[in-house]
Every structure is written in C-alpha cells, then in structure tokens.
Write a protein that holds these residues in place. Structure first.
Motif, PDB file in Angstrom:
ATOM      1  N   PRO A 160       3.207  -1.930  16.199  1.00  0.00           N
ATOM      2  CA  PRO A 160       3.547  -3.321  15.908  1.00  0.00           C
ATOM      3  C   PRO A 160       2.645  -3.917  14.830  1.00  0.00           C
ATOM      4  O   PRO A 160       1.426  -3.732  14.843  1.00  0.00           O
ATOM      5  N   GLY A 161       3.280  -4.576  13.869  1.00  0.00           N
ATOM      6  CA  GLY A 161       2.543  -5.213  12.782  1.00  0.00           C
ATOM      7  C   GLY A 161       2.222  -4.293  11.625  1.00  0.00           C
ATOM      8  O   GLY A 161       1.589  -4.709  10.656  1.00  0.00           O
ATOM      9  N   GLU A 162       2.657  -3.034  11.696  1.00  0.00           N
ATOM     10  CA  GLU A 162       2.401  -2.088  10.610  1.00  0.00           C
ATOM     11  C   GLU A 162       3.683  -1.817   9.840  1.00  0.00           C
ATOM     12  O   GLU A 162       4.771  -1.799  10.415  1.00  0.00           O
ATOM     13  N   LEU A 163       3.523  -1.616   8.536  1.00  0.00           N
ATOM     14  CA  LEU A 163       4.680  -1.293   7.708  1.00  0.00           C
ATOM     15  C   LEU A 163       4.388  -0.108   6.829  1.00  0.00           C
ATOM     16  O   LEU A 163       3.236   0.242   6.579  1.00  0.00           O
ATOM     17  N   PHE A 164       5.472   0.512   6.390  1.00  0.00           N
ATOM     18  CA  PHE A 164       5.385   1.645   5.468  1.00  0.00           C
ATOM     19  C   PHE A 164       6.581   1.582   4.543  1.00  0.00           C
ATOM     20  O   PHE A 164       7.691   1.260   4.976  1.00  0.00           O
ATOM     21  N   VAL A 165       6.342   1.879   3.291  1.00  0.00           N
ATOM     22  CA  VAL A 165       7.425   1.940   2.316  1.00  0.00           C
ATOM     23  C   VAL A 165       7.699   3.407   2.010  1.00  0.00           C
ATOM     24  O   VAL A 165       6.818   4.129   1.530  1.00  0.00           O
ATOM     25  N   VAL A 166       8.919   3.846   2.328  1.00  0.00           N
ATOM     26  CA  VAL A 166       9.345   5.199   1.970  1.00  0.00           C
ATOM     27  C   VAL A 166       9.785   5.130   0.513  1.00  0.00           C
ATOM     28  O   VAL A 166      10.703   4.391   0.169  1.00  0.00           O
ATOM     29  N   PRO A 167       9.110   5.873  -0.363  1.00  0.00           N
ATOM     30  CA  PRO A 167       9.458   5.805  -1.783  1.00  0.00           C
ATOM     31  C   PRO A 167      10.870   6.347  -2.065  1.00  0.00           C
ATOM     32  O   PRO A 167      11.383   7.214  -1.350  1.00  0.00           O
TER      33      PRO A 167
END
Length: 123
Positions: A75-82
């Motif tokens: 929770p509260g974490e994000l990731f951008v898949v390129p």
C-alpha cells in the motif's frame, strides 16, 4: 450552468464494485484515464508497445513479474512498467490498485484474448 467541483473518493469508488481484473474509470486527465481495479490471482503476460503503465497499490500486495525479475508493491507504493516491457501482475491476496494509462490502452496489451476488457466508467 456551473457545476460544483467534487473530489473523487477512492474508498467510495472501490466500494461500488467487487469484480476482479475489471478496470473502472474514475477520472480523465488529458488523454489519460485514471482507473481502479481489484486483483487476485495471476493475470496474463503482456506488454504495451506504445506506453508506460503506472501501478499504485491502495491495499493488499501486488507482484509485477518481469522477464528480468520481479517487483513487489505494498500500500502506498507505485511502479511504472516501461513501454515495451513484458510483465505479469500477480496478487496472492485481494489487492486494490490505481492505474494511469492513455485512453484506449488494452488491459491485456499485446496478448489479447478473453481477459481483454474495456474499462467501465463509475458514476
């Protein structure tokens, strides 16, 4: 006619649905859709040749399997898949996420198949 601005309450929106792996559009940002989804289990391996994909975990845990390893988000974490990177989302427990993608981006990317669904708008 002036309309009073209303904030989007994510908890209220998440309470409106229970189906899994079905994206719900909650806002539009220029040419991008802001979407919610509830996940559990494993999705399909896929990639998006024309766009990055942002995953923000609101509750639960999400593992994004990548061909070169994996990223686990709480929770509260994000990731951008390129753009162009093959990935497979996996949630061992029910997980709520927020996605940000260009309008018209297929949830299954290049994989297609029976799990491909257009996002539904939530009121």
């Amino acid at each position: 006619m002036n309309q009073q601005p209303v904030p989007v309450n994510l908890a209220d929106k998440l309470a409106q649905f229970s189906d899994l792996w079905s994206q719900k559009k909650i806002a539009q940002l220029n040419d991008y859709e802001v979407k919610l989804a509830k996940l559990k289990g494993e999705f399909v391996w896929h990639k998006h040749d024309d766009t990055d994909e942002l995953f923000l975990v609101l509750s639960g845990r999400l593992t994004l399997r990548l061909r070169g390893g994996e990223v686990t988000l709480g929770p509260g974490e994000l990731f951008v898949v390129p753009q162009g990177v093959e990935h497979c989302p996996v949630a061992d427990e029910e997980t709520a996420i927020l996605l940000l993608e260009p309008s018209g981006t297929a949830n299954t990317g290049d994989a297609g198949g029976p799990r491909t669904k257009a996002p539904e708008a939530l009121a």
